[in-house]
Design a protein around this motif. Structure first.
Motif, mmCIF file in Angstrom:
data_model
loop_
_atom_site.group_PDB
_atom_site.id
_atom_site.type_symbol
_atom_site.label_atom_id
_atom_site.label_comp_id
_atom_site.label_asym_id
_atom_site.label_seq_id
_atom_site.Cartn_x
_atom_site.Cartn_y
_atom_site.Cartn_z
ATOM 1 N N LYS A 376 -12.206 45.189 47.039
ATOM 2 C CA LYS A 376 -12.375 43.272 47.297
ATOM 3 C C LYS A 376 -10.346 42.766 47.417
ATOM 4 C CE LYS A 376 -12.309 43.142 41.717
ATOM 5 N NZ LYS A 376 -12.692 42.266 40.721
ATOM 6 N N PRO A 377 -10.804 41.469 47.492
ATOM 7 C CA PRO A 377 -9.125 41.388 47.215
ATOM 8 C C PRO A 377 -8.380 42.002 46.381
ATOM 9 C CG PRO A 377 -10.725 39.716 48.865
ATOM 10 C CD PRO A 377 -11.769 40.631 48.020
ATOM 11 N N VAL A 378 -7.202 41.493 46.127
ATOM 12 C CA VAL A 378 -6.044 41.030 45.182
ATOM 13 C C VAL A 378 -5.818 40.254 45.259
ATOM 14 C CG1 VAL A 378 -3.693 42.214 44.348
ATOM 15 C CG2 VAL A 378 -4.833 43.491 46.078
ATOM 16 N N GLN A 379 -5.604 39.757 43.856
ATOM 17 C CA GLN A 379 -5.561 38.656 43.242
ATOM 18 C C GLN A 379 -4.532 38.061 43.500
ATOM 19 O OE1 GLN A 379 -8.870 35.730 43.290
ATOM 20 N NE2 GLN A 379 -6.027 34.963 42.932
ATOM 21 N N LEU A 380 -3.774 36.626 44.200
ATOM 22 C CA LEU A 380 -2.952 36.502 44.058
ATOM 23 C C LEU A 380 -2.750 35.623 42.770
ATOM 24 C CD1 LEU A 380 0.441 36.121 44.904
ATOM 25 C CD2 LEU A 380 -0.634 35.186 46.953
ATOM 26 N N LEU A 381 -1.544 35.676 42.289
ATOM 27 C CA LEU A 381 -1.220 34.254 41.640
ATOM 28 C C LEU A 381 0.433 34.166 41.656
ATOM 29 C CD1 LEU A 381 -2.399 36.542 38.150
ATOM 30 C CD2 LEU A 381 -3.573 34.737 39.423
ATOM 31 N N VAL A 382 0.189 32.581 41.772
ATOM 32 C CA VAL A 382 2.301 32.259 41.555
ATOM 33 C C VAL A 382 2.378 30.990 40.911
ATOM 34 C CG1 VAL A 382 3.105 30.995 43.478
ATOM 35 C CG2 VAL A 382 1.659 33.181 43.988
ATOM 36 N N THR A 383 3.345 31.325 40.467
ATOM 37 C CA THR A 383 3.949 30.704 39.136
ATOM 38 C C THR A 383 5.296 30.202 39.411
ATOM 39 O OG1 THR A 383 4.867 32.220 37.761
ATOM 40 C CG2 THR A 383 2.937 31.956 37.028
ATOM 41 N N GLY A 384 6.403 29.880 39.031
ATOM 42 C CA GLY A 384 7.812 29.001 39.041
ATOM 43 C C GLY A 384 8.083 28.130 40.273
ATOM 44 N N GLY A 385 9.089 27.070 39.614
ATOM 45 C CA GLY A 385 9.338 26.386 40.683
ATOM 46 C C GLY A 385 9.561 25.706 41.667
ATOM 47 N N GLY A 386 10.532 27.476 42.235
ATOM 48 C CA GLY A 386 10.675 27.956 43.488
ATOM 49 C C GLY A 386 10.193 28.107 43.756
ATOM 50 N N SER A 387 8.449 28.044 44.143
ATOM 51 C CA SER A 387 7.644 28.093 45.346
ATOM 52 C C SER A 387 7.736 27.142 45.868
ATOM 53 C CB SER A 387 6.225 28.840 44.125
ATOM 54 O OG SER A 387 6.102 27.315 44.240
ATOM 55 N N LYS A 388 8.245 26.046 46.354
ATOM 56 C CA LYS A 388 8.112 24.887 46.489
ATOM 57 C C LYS A 388 8.957 25.164 48.400
ATOM 58 C CE LYS A 388 5.199 22.546 43.331
ATOM 59 N NZ LYS A 388 5.544 23.566 42.445
ATOM 60 N N THR A 389 10.025 26.401 47.907
ATOM 61 C CA THR A 389 10.837 25.605 49.229
ATOM 62 C C THR A 389 10.209 26.280 50.521
ATOM 63 O OG1 THR A 389 11.311 28.752 48.822
ATOM 64 C CG2 THR A 389 12.852 26.175 48.219
ATOM 65 N N GLN A 390 10.331 25.800 51.471
ATOM 66 C CA GLN A 390 9.793 26.339 53.064
ATOM 67 C C GLN A 390 9.619 27.853 52.748
ATOM 68 O OE1 GLN A 390 11.431 23.932 56.029
ATOM 69 N NE2 GLN A 390 10.657 22.424 55.869
ATOM 70 N N VAL A 391 10.952 28.584 52.328
ATOM 71 C CA VAL A 391 11.023 29.672 53.264
ATOM 72 C C VAL A 391 10.238 31.020 51.788
ATOM 73 C CG1 VAL A 391 12.087 31.711 52.734
ATOM 74 C CG2 VAL A 391 13.456 29.959 53.979
ATOM 75 N N HIS A 392 9.782 30.401 50.781
ATOM 76 C CA HIS A 392 9.210 30.817 49.723
ATOM 77 C C HIS A 392 7.995 30.587 50.050
ATOM 78 C CE1 HIS A 392 13.460 31.067 47.587
ATOM 79 N NE2 HIS A 392 12.666 32.277 47.136
ATOM 80 N N ASP A 393 7.396 29.317 50.010
ATOM 81 C CA ASP A 393 5.767 29.019 50.610
ATOM 82 C C ASP A 393 5.358 29.546 51.890
ATOM 83 O OD1 ASP A 393 3.920 27.028 50.369
ATOM 84 O OD2 ASP A 393 4.845 26.411 52.444
ATOM 85 N N ARG A 394 6.413 29.816 53.712
ATOM 86 C CA ARG A 394 5.831 30.563 53.904
ATOM 87 C C ARG A 394 6.105 31.978 53.515
ATOM 88 N NH1 ARG A 394 8.864 32.976 58.631
ATOM 89 N NH2 ARG A 394 10.775 31.660 57.972
ATOM 90 N N PHE A 395 7.156 32.639 52.955
ATOM 91 C CA PHE A 395 6.637 34.392 52.618
ATOM 92 C C PHE A 395 5.536 34.643 51.667
ATOM 93 C CE2 PHE A 395 7.861 36.165 48.208
ATOM 94 C CZ PHE A 395 8.022 37.944 48.984
ATOM 95 N N ILE A 396 5.075 33.629 50.427
ATOM 96 C CA ILE A 396 3.698 33.501 50.008
ATOM 97 C C ILE A 396 2.838 33.192 50.671
ATOM 98 C CG2 ILE A 396 2.221 32.699 47.869
ATOM 99 C CD1 ILE A 396 4.978 32.209 47.176
ATOM 100 N N ALA A 397 2.206 32.316 51.209
ATOM 101 C CA ALA A 397 1.336 32.292 52.555
ATOM 102 C C ALA A 397 0.598 33.627 53.300
ATOM 103 C CB ALA A 397 1.394 31.194 53.225
ATOM 104 N N GLU A 398 1.587 34.309 53.179
ATOM 105 C CA GLU A 398 1.223 35.368 54.660
ATOM 106 C C GLU A 398 0.432 36.647 53.662
ATOM 107 O OE1 GLU A 398 5.165 36.669 56.052
ATOM 108 O OE2 GLU A 398 5.626 34.877 57.746
ATOM 109 N N MET A 399 1.061 36.726 52.447
ATOM 110 C CA MET A 399 -0.395 37.797 51.063
ATOM 111 C C MET A 399 -1.190 38.024 51.178
ATOM 112 S SD MET A 399 2.614 37.521 47.992
ATOM 113 C CE MET A 399 4.479 37.247 49.013
ATOM 114 N N PRO A 400 -2.303 36.239 50.815
ATOM 115 C CA PRO A 400 -3.724 36.323 50.602
ATOM 116 C C PRO A 400 -4.450 36.859 51.934
ATOM 117 C CG PRO A 400 -2.884 34.079 50.437
ATOM 118 C CD PRO A 400 -1.799 34.508 50.427
#
Length: 470
Positions: A376-400
Motif C-alpha cells: 500500500k502507499p506510504v502515508q505522507l504527514l506534513v507539518t511546519g509553517g515553512g511548507s507553504k513556500t512555492q519551492v517547498h510546496d512543489r517539493f512535497i507535491a511530487e511525493m504522493p
C-alpha cells in the motif's frame, strides 16, 4: 582520376582542420554537488526570518517581568517534579519561534492549553508563537526576552547549533556563543512560563501546583547523534541553573554557568524526539493507520524528513532521518546569495532521496517503502509553517505519486481545538501539543541507530525513482 580524387580528399581534410571543433557540453552538476553547495551557502548564516520589534508596550513589558520574577523565585527553591499529579509542559524550541503548552494528564478530557505570546513578540502575528530572539542592552549588559531601547538583537542561535556552528559567536560584537545564547533564552522562558502558569492558571481548578515534566523537542537526527544530544543536554542543564537569575542575566553569568554545565538533564526535564510529539495526536486518532510513513516538517530554517513505521498505534520504528538547513528562511538566504530556487529544490530532493533511499533499501524496510514491493502507499504527514513556500510546496507535491510514495492523500495533523482560545493556525502548535503528553503515553520510538539492519534476500530490484527524478 585517382589523383583528382586524392586532391578532393586532401581539400576536405584541410577544411575540416580549419573548422573549429564544437566545445563538449559540460555535464550537469549532480544533485549531491548542488546539495553541498546550498548547505555550504546557508549553514553559517543567520537568515532574516522576520523583522524584529524595536519596542513593546509598557503593559506587556511589566507582565513579562512579573512572570519572570515569579518564576525565577519558584525555580530558586529547587523544585522537584510531582510524578503523581503534576502538570506537563510541552516546549517546542523552534528556530523561528517557540511554542509552549501545558496539560494536566489523567484528568477528565486531559485539559491542555497553549501559552499566548505577547503582542509585539508574536511570530508573523500568530497569537501563540513567540519569536526566537534575545535582546542585550549594552549599557546594563542585561539579557531580555523583549527589546530595550538601544539593545542589540541576538538571533539564529538554534539555526547555528543545527548547522554545527554552536561554538561560534552569536554575533561578532557580543561575546556569547550560540549555545550560550540558547541557554540564556531557555532560562528566561523557563522562568517566564512558571510565573505565567501560577498567575494565569490556564488549566483552571484542574491544574496542579507542581510540575511533573518539562518535555523539550529536538530533531530525531539530533536525538540520535551522541554529540548533538550532549550539546542540547548541556544547554538545558545550564538554562535551569540560570533560571533563578533570569531577571538579571548577563553574558558573563551565562558563559560561566554553561562552561560548568553537566552532560546530563536535570530531574523532570526531558529531550523528546520531535517525531514522537508530531505524530502523538495522529497516532491515537481513529483515522490513523499502521504501516509505513514519511514525515516532512518544514520549519523556518530546517527541513526534517523521517521515514518510520507505525506499529499498532503504540510504537514507532524509525528507519532513517535527516535534518538540514533547508527551511523557508534558508531558502531566502540561498536566493540572496544568488543560488536559484530550482537548485534549492534539488537540494531538498537530495535530502529526501537520502532518507527515502535508506528506508526502501533491502537492509532496512524494503517491503514497506519500495514501490515494487510495498502493498500500500506510504502515508505522507506534513507539518511546519515553512511548507507553504512555492519551492517547498512543489517539493512535497511530487511525493504522493505512484512512482514515489504512492497515491494517498497527504495528512496535515492538527491538535485539538480546545487547546487555543484565539483563532489561529493550529497546525503550528502540533509539536507543543504532543510534547504535553506523559512520556509513557507517547508511542514508543526506536531511533535509526536502534533499528538493526536485516540481511537482504536476493531479488531483482528496480532503480529508485524519487521526486523530480525524470
Amino acid at each position: 582520376m585517382k589523383a583528382a580524387y586524392q586532391a578532393i580528399l586532401e581539400a576536405e581534410r584541410a577544411a575540416a582542420e580549419k573548422k573549429p571543433t564544437p566545445a563538449a557540453a559540460k555535464p550537469a552538476p549532480s544533485r549531491e554537488k548542488i546539495f553541498r553547495e546550498v548547505i555550504a551557502a546557508v549553514s553559517n548564516t543567520t537568515p532574516m526570518i522576520e523583522p524584529r520589534p524595536v519596542s513593546i508596550t509598557p503593559q506587556n513589558q511589566a507582565a513579562i517581568e512579573r512572570a519572570i520574577v515569579d518564576g525565577a523565585a519558584q525555580l530558586a527553591e529547587n523544585l522537584q517534579p510531582d510524578l503523581d499529579d503534576g502538570f506537563i509542559v510541552g516546549f517546542d524550541f523552534g528556530t523561528s519561534s517557540v511554542k509552549l503548552a501545558v496539560s494536566q494528564p489523567y484528568h477528565a478530557d486531559n485539559p491542555t492549553k497553549a501559552m499566548p505570546a505577547p503582542e509585539g513578540l508574536q511570530s508573523f502575528g500568530h497569537p501563540y508563537l513567540w519569536q526566537t530572539a534575545l535582546w542585550l542592552a549594552p549599557k546594563t549588559g542585561r539579557l531580555s526576552l523583549y527589546p530595550i531601547p538601544g539593545a542589540v538583537t541576538l538571533e539564529g542561535f538554534k539555526t547555528g547549533i543545527i548547522g554545527a556552528h554552536g561554538g561560534e559567536l552569536v554575533r561578532p560584537d557580543v561575546n556569547l556563543t550560540r549555545v550560550e545564547a540558547a541557554a540564556a533564552f531557555l532560562a528566561l522562558h523557563f522562568a517566564h512560563f512558571f510565573g505565567w502558569y501560577r498567575q494565569a492558571k490556564p488549566l483552571g481548578s484542574a491544574g496542579a501546583v507542581q510540575f511533573m515534566a518539562v518535555n523539550i523537542g529536538i530533531p530525531v537526527a539530533a536525538h540520535d547523534d551522541a554529540r548533538s544530544f550532549s550539546i542540547f543536554k548541556r544547554i538545558v542543564a545550564a538554562a535551569l541553573e540560570l533560571a533563578p537569575f533570569a531577571s538579571r542575566l548577563t553574558p558573563d553569568l551565562v558563559r560561566q554557568t554553561h562552561s560548568r554545565s553537566p552532560d546530563r538533564l536535570p530531574e523532570g526535564f526531558y529531550l523528546v524526539p520531535e517525531l514522537t510529539a508530531a505524530i502523538a495526536g495522529y497516532a491515537f486518532a481513529p483515522t490513523s493507520q499502521p504501516g509505513s510513513h514519511m514525515l516532512v516538517d518544514v520549519g523556518a530554517s530546517t527541513l526534517d524528513i523521517v521515514a518510520f513505521n507505525l506499529v499498532g498505534r503504540e510504537s514507532i520504528a524509525v528507519f532513517s532521518a535527516a535534518v538540514e538547513l533547508l527551511g523557508a528562511a534558508a531558502l531566502d538566504s540561498a536566493l540572496d546569495q544568488q543560488l536559484s530556487a530550482e537548485d534549492f529544490k534539488r537540494a531538498c530532493d537530495h535530502e529526501f532521496e537520502i532518507v527515502y533511499g535508506r528506508a526502501r533499501s533491502p537492509e532496512r524496510a524494503q517491503d514497506g517503502f519500495h514501490a515494487a514491493y510495498r502493498r500500500k502507499p506510504v502515508q505522507l504527514l506534513v507539518t511546519g509553517g515553512g511548507s507553504k513556500t512555492q519551492v517547498h510546496d512543489r517539493f512535497i507535491a511530487e511525493m504522493p505519486t505512484e512512482r514515489v510514495l504512492g497515491a494517498a492523500a497527504t495528512i496535515h495533523p492538527l491538535p485539538p481545538r480546545a487547546m487555543t482560545d484565539m483563532s489561529c493556525d493550529r497546525s503550528r502548535l502540533l509539536l507543543a501539543y504532543g510534547l504535553t503528553r506523559d512520556l509513557p503515553d507517547l508511542p514508543e520510538i526506536r531511533l535509526p541507530s536502534q533499528v538493526p539492519s536485516i540481511t537482504p534476500t536476493h531479488r531483482a530490484e528496480p532503480s529508485f525513482i524519487g521526486p523530480e527524478m525524470t
